[in-house]
Design a protein around this motif. Sequence first.
Motif, PDB file in Angstrom:
ATOM      1  N   ILE A   1      40.292 -54.862  43.186  1.00 58.62           N
ATOM      2  CA  ILE A   1      41.253 -55.952  43.421  1.00 58.62           C
ATOM      3  C   ILE A   1      41.620 -56.615  42.098  1.00 58.62           C
ATOM      4  O   ILE A   1      42.793 -56.859  41.813  1.00 58.62           O
TER       5      ILE A   1
ATOM      6  N   ALA B   1      44.190 -60.081  51.120  1.00 56.22           N
ATOM      7  CA  ALA B   1      45.371 -60.596  50.409  1.00 56.22           C
ATOM      8  C   ALA B   1      45.181 -62.081  50.107  1.00 56.22           C
ATOM      9  O   ALA B   1      45.504 -62.542  49.007  1.00 56.22           O
TER      10      ALA B   1
ATOM     11  N   GLU C   1      46.780 -55.352  52.594  1.00 56.43           N
ATOM     12  CA  GLU C   1      45.548 -55.110  51.823  1.00 56.43           C
ATOM     13  C   GLU C   1      45.663 -53.864  50.946  1.00 56.43           C
ATOM     14  O   GLU C   1      45.712 -53.940  49.726  1.00 56.43           O
TER      15      GLU C   1
ATOM     16  N   LEU D   1      45.319 -56.919  40.509  1.00 58.82           N
ATOM     17  CA  LEU D   1      45.869 -58.267  40.679  1.00 58.82           C
ATOM     18  C   LEU D   1      47.045 -58.583  39.743  1.00 58.82           C
ATOM     19  O   LEU D   1      48.068 -59.105  40.203  1.00 58.82           O
TER      20      LEU D   1
ATOM     21  N   ALA E   1      42.494 -62.561  47.296  1.00 53.64           N
ATOM     22  CA  ALA E   1      42.978 -62.072  46.004  1.00 53.64           C
ATOM     23  C   ALA E   1      43.978 -63.063  45.394  1.00 53.64           C
ATOM     24  O   ALA E   1      43.917 -63.355  44.206  1.00 53.64           O
TER      25      ALA E   1
ATOM     26  N   ILE F   1      47.972 -55.402  48.134  1.00 53.87           N
ATOM     27  CA  ILE F   1      47.179 -55.861  46.981  1.00 53.87           C
ATOM     28  C   ILE F   1      46.858 -54.686  46.052  1.00 53.87           C
ATOM     29  O   ILE F   1      46.981 -54.799  44.843  1.00 53.87           O
TER      30      ILE F   1
END
Length: 231
Positions: A140, A166, A84, A144, A169, A124
Amino acid sequence: MLKKNNKVKLIKYYNLINHNLIYNNKSINRYKKDNFEISEDRSKSLELLKKSIINLKNCDLKKNAKNIVFCDGNPKSQIMIIGEAPGANEDQEGLPFVGRAGILLDKMLAAINLDRKKVYISNIVNYRPPENRRPTDEEIKRYLPFIEKHIEIINPKILVLLGSTAMNALIGNDVVISKMRGKWIEKKFGNCKTSVIITFHPAFLMRQPAQKKMAWIDLKMVRDKKNKLKI
Ligand code: URA
């Protein structure tokens, strides 16, 4: 009606303009990353990716963190693991999964005959969220494109996603971990085609040890796939 002469002028004028500029309806990304192609030289690509994250502007996560946490493990591995976000220990050391969750992750890997030298690990988001909170949807979204590029550069045959951050995302927000874990999903990230498996995050397993038996099922699936692919 346009006269023939004016029509010709108009066509010439339109041809001067790049229509993509006019009709491209993509939103503008204020956190635009440096654009670069993935080179043959993986370490160069990774270096460029890291630089483009370091060059991110207007990011509070980054402002509040001590270090970037980019990766650990073997960049040539065919197994990539994504968590994460860094916690306090990771922020201090600049490496993912070096705290308590990391100790459990090492044990999970050892159970299927893997270790950090045989896998590649990232997160992430690359900076620690304050008070170890979950990264926000905006954070996020900002990171990304970087983790997607990261996957494309590593080009793993097996991608293990740890926990729902995770999973949501990279797979989508319309799925829940209880239904998605323990299944293989074929997924493309740019030119990378990979088999994805979702399992519980080690931090969750420390809070809910009864779920370790489910994680063990997932780990055995990774082991079997690794053997099948002769990794
Ligand atoms: N939890 C994560 O998801 N990543 C880390 O690097 C450490 C803890």
